[in-house]
Design an enzyme around this catalytic site. Structure first.
Site, PDB file in Angstrom:
ATOM      1  N   PRO A  36      26.176  -1.000  23.425  1.00  0.00           N
ATOM      2  CA  PRO A  36      27.111  -0.431  24.402  1.00  0.00           C
ATOM      3  C   PRO A  36      27.660   0.912  23.905  1.00  0.00           C
ATOM      4  CG  PRO A  36      27.675  -2.719  23.910  1.00  0.00           C
ATOM      5  CD  PRO A  36      26.602  -2.320  22.951  1.00  0.00           C
ATOM      6  N   ASP A  44      28.843   5.491  10.189  1.00  0.00           N
ATOM      7  CA  ASP A  44      27.913   5.083  11.252  1.00  0.00           C
ATOM      8  C   ASP A  44      26.477   5.512  10.949  1.00  0.00           C
ATOM      9  OD1 ASP A  44      30.377   4.536  12.322  1.00  0.00           O
ATOM     10  OD2 ASP A  44      29.874   5.230  14.340  1.00  0.00           O
ATOM     11  N   ALA A  64      31.905   2.359  22.346  1.00  0.00           N
ATOM     12  CA  ALA A  64      32.576   1.075  22.144  1.00  0.00           C
ATOM     13  C   ALA A  64      32.869   0.800  20.672  1.00  0.00           C
ATOM     14  CB  ALA A  64      31.692  -0.045  22.710  1.00  0.00           C
ATOM     15  N   GLY A  65      32.535   1.757  19.791  1.00  0.00           N
ATOM     16  CA  GLY A  65      32.772   1.535  18.367  1.00  0.00           C
ATOM     17  C   GLY A  65      31.659   0.756  17.695  1.00  0.00           C
ATOM     18  N   LEU A  66      30.496   0.677  18.356  1.00  0.00           N
ATOM     19  CA  LEU A  66      29.378  -0.082  17.774  1.00  0.00           C
ATOM     20  C   LEU A  66      28.254   0.845  17.300  1.00  0.00           C
ATOM     21  CD1 LEU A  66      29.282  -3.100  20.271  1.00  0.00           C
ATOM     22  CD2 LEU A  66      30.363  -2.997  18.020  1.00  0.00           C
ATOM     23  N   GLY A  67      28.579   2.119  17.117  1.00  0.00           N
ATOM     24  CA  GLY A  67      27.627   3.043  16.485  1.00  0.00           C
ATOM     25  C   GLY A  67      26.458   3.454  17.350  1.00  0.00           C
ATOM     26  N   SER A  68      26.670   3.470  18.688  1.00  0.00           N
ATOM     27  CA  SER A  68      25.562   3.805  19.574  1.00  0.00           C
ATOM     28  C   SER A  68      25.067   5.252  19.368  1.00  0.00           C
ATOM     29  CB  SER A  68      26.007   3.537  21.013  1.00  0.00           C
ATOM     30  OG  SER A  68      25.586   4.515  21.873  1.00  0.00           O
ATOM     31  N   SER A  69      25.987   6.208  19.251  1.00  0.00           N
ATOM     32  CA  SER A  69      25.521   7.596  19.126  1.00  0.00           C
ATOM     33  C   SER A  69      24.824   7.823  17.792  1.00  0.00           C
ATOM     34  CB  SER A  69      26.662   8.594  19.338  1.00  0.00           C
ATOM     35  OG  SER A  69      27.790   8.219  18.626  1.00  0.00           O
TER      36      SER A  69
HETATM   37  O1  PMV Z   1      34.638   4.549  16.655  1.00  0.00           O
HETATM   38  P1  PMV Z   1      33.667   4.454  15.594  1.00  0.00           P
HETATM   39  O2  PMV Z   1      32.859   3.233  15.592  1.00  0.00           O
HETATM   40  O3  PMV Z   1      32.852   5.678  15.442  1.00  0.00           O
HETATM   41  O4  PMV Z   1      34.452   4.254  14.234  1.00  0.00           O
HETATM   42  C1  PMV Z   1      35.315   5.200  13.744  1.00  0.00           C
HETATM   43  C2  PMV Z   1      35.806   4.734  12.434  1.00  0.00           C
HETATM   44  C3  PMV Z   1      36.769   5.686  11.785  1.00  0.00           C
HETATM   45  O5  PMV Z   1      37.045   5.192  10.490  1.00  0.00           O
HETATM   46  C4  PMV Z   1      38.061   5.776  12.557  1.00  0.00           C
HETATM   47  C5  PMV Z   1      36.162   7.079  11.664  1.00  0.00           C
HETATM   48  C6  PMV Z   1      34.972   7.159  10.725  1.00  0.00           C
HETATM   49  O6  PMV Z   1      34.138   8.030  10.979  1.00  0.00           O
HETATM   50  O7  PMV Z   1      34.899   6.416   9.744  1.00  0.00           O
END
Ligand code: PMV
Length: 316
Positions: free
Chosen positions: A98, A150, A101-106
């Site tokens: 997804p 990521d 969403a914070g799951l490293g898609s990009s």
């Molecule tokens: O939103 P994400 O999954 O790219 O995570 C960011 C995590 C942070 O620690 C806030 C930033 C980073 O690049 O580590």
């Protein structure tokens, strides 16, 4: 024709504090982005399909269709193509991760594109070079100041402990439940928010970062020795500290508390930058079902992932 894939990730512990150099632990998950590169003489085309579209809109006046997932994917792929002066190619991207969403898609899209181009154009880049170029490209596109978490996880796979350096750690696979809110998140603005708190209240925020770093460090032997209950406590500690940094939201908290209230749940926290996006919960050995049901009842989209999966690879 060359096909490559790269995994998404979860940050198990340490987000935000890692931006200031304290340790964070991330892991590859069994959701992947795939990129196919083929020759297309005289043209350069990017095709994006099946990107787990989360938002989609049609402007009836202009007829323009907008989908953040697709637009982002195209932005990241074209940045990689530009970096390597690629031409005469068609690049097809699809992903089960997804977006936003914070799951490293990009990161997964950048790394998979880089891996496919590396082979197709015989660039001769090592895995380390792919990791560092991917980090550079992702951050340029995001105009961000984040850590290499990521792109490192997506390139190398497994578990990565990131501080000022990146270390792969050999740890066993775990099953984790992911709960996504409807709200997309913006990593850059969440980082800015936390870093501005840090400059206004260094005496408060630095110790929080330090405690978060200690949690990440303590988590490593617990995962190695399968001490899941203690690991769950660390997740709850980490969530409290992220709340203190102001990156929680009502929707994320609802999912975190729903997961904690479900049977067989050992701990829960948001994952990634916060402000939207996803949370993770650690199920006991009795399984994930009750947590999945509780998250869906709390209006989340829930699924189980396995940690520690393979990094970028060429597909046959
Ligand atoms: O939103 P994400 O999954 O790219 O995570 C960011 C995590 C942070 O620690 C806030 C930033 C980073 O690049 O580590």
């Amino acid at each position: 024709m060359t096909t490559a894939s790269a995994p998404g990730k979860v940050i198990l512990f340490g987000e935000h504090a890692v931006v200031s150099g304290t340790p964070a632990l991330g892991s590859a998950i069994n959701l992947r982005a795939r990129v196919i590169v083929e020759d297309l003489p005289g043209r350069l085309e990017i095709e994006a399909c099946n990107l787990m579209l989360r938002g989609f809109s049609l402007d009836l006046t202009t007829g323009r269709v907008s989908s953040p997932g697709v637009l982002d994917a195209i932005k990241y792929v074209s940045a990689v193509l530009k970096e390597f002066h690629a031409d005469g190619l068609r690049v097809k991207v699809d992903s089960d991760i997804p977006p936003a969403a914070g799951l490293g898609s990009s990161a997964a899209i950048v790394v998979a594109t880089m891996a496919a181009l590396n082979k197709h154009m015989s660039l001769g880049l090592s895995r380390e070079e792919i990791a560092s170029s991917s980090y550079k490209i992702e951050k340029t596109v995001q105009q961000g100041m984040g850590s290499p978490m990521d792109t490192a996880v997506s390139t190398f796979g497994g578990y990565q402990l990131v501080s000022e350096t990146v270390h792969g750690i050999d740890l066993p696979e775990m099953h984790i439940v992911v709960g996504c809110t409807e709200k997309e998140h913006n990593t850059r603005s969440e980082i800015q928010k936390v870093q501005s708190l840090r400059s206004r209240y260094p005496d408060i925020v630095e110790p929080i970062f330090c405690a978060i770093g200690a949690i990440s460090t303590r988590a490593v032997p617990l995962i190695r020795d399968n001490r899941l209950e203690e690991l769950g406590h660390l997740m709850n500690f980490n969530q409290g500290l992220l709340e203190a940094l102001g990156v929680g939201t009502r929707e994320l908290s609802e999912l975190v508390y729903a997961a904690r209230g479900a049977g067989h749940s050992l701990g829960a926290k948001l994952t990634g930058a916060g402000g939207g996006g996803c949370m993770i919960a650690l199920p006991s050995t009795a399984g994930s079902l009750s947590i999945l049901v509780a998250l869906e009842q709390a209006r989340g989209t829930a699924f189980e992932v396995k940690t520690g999966g393979a990094g970028m690879r060429l597909e046959t």
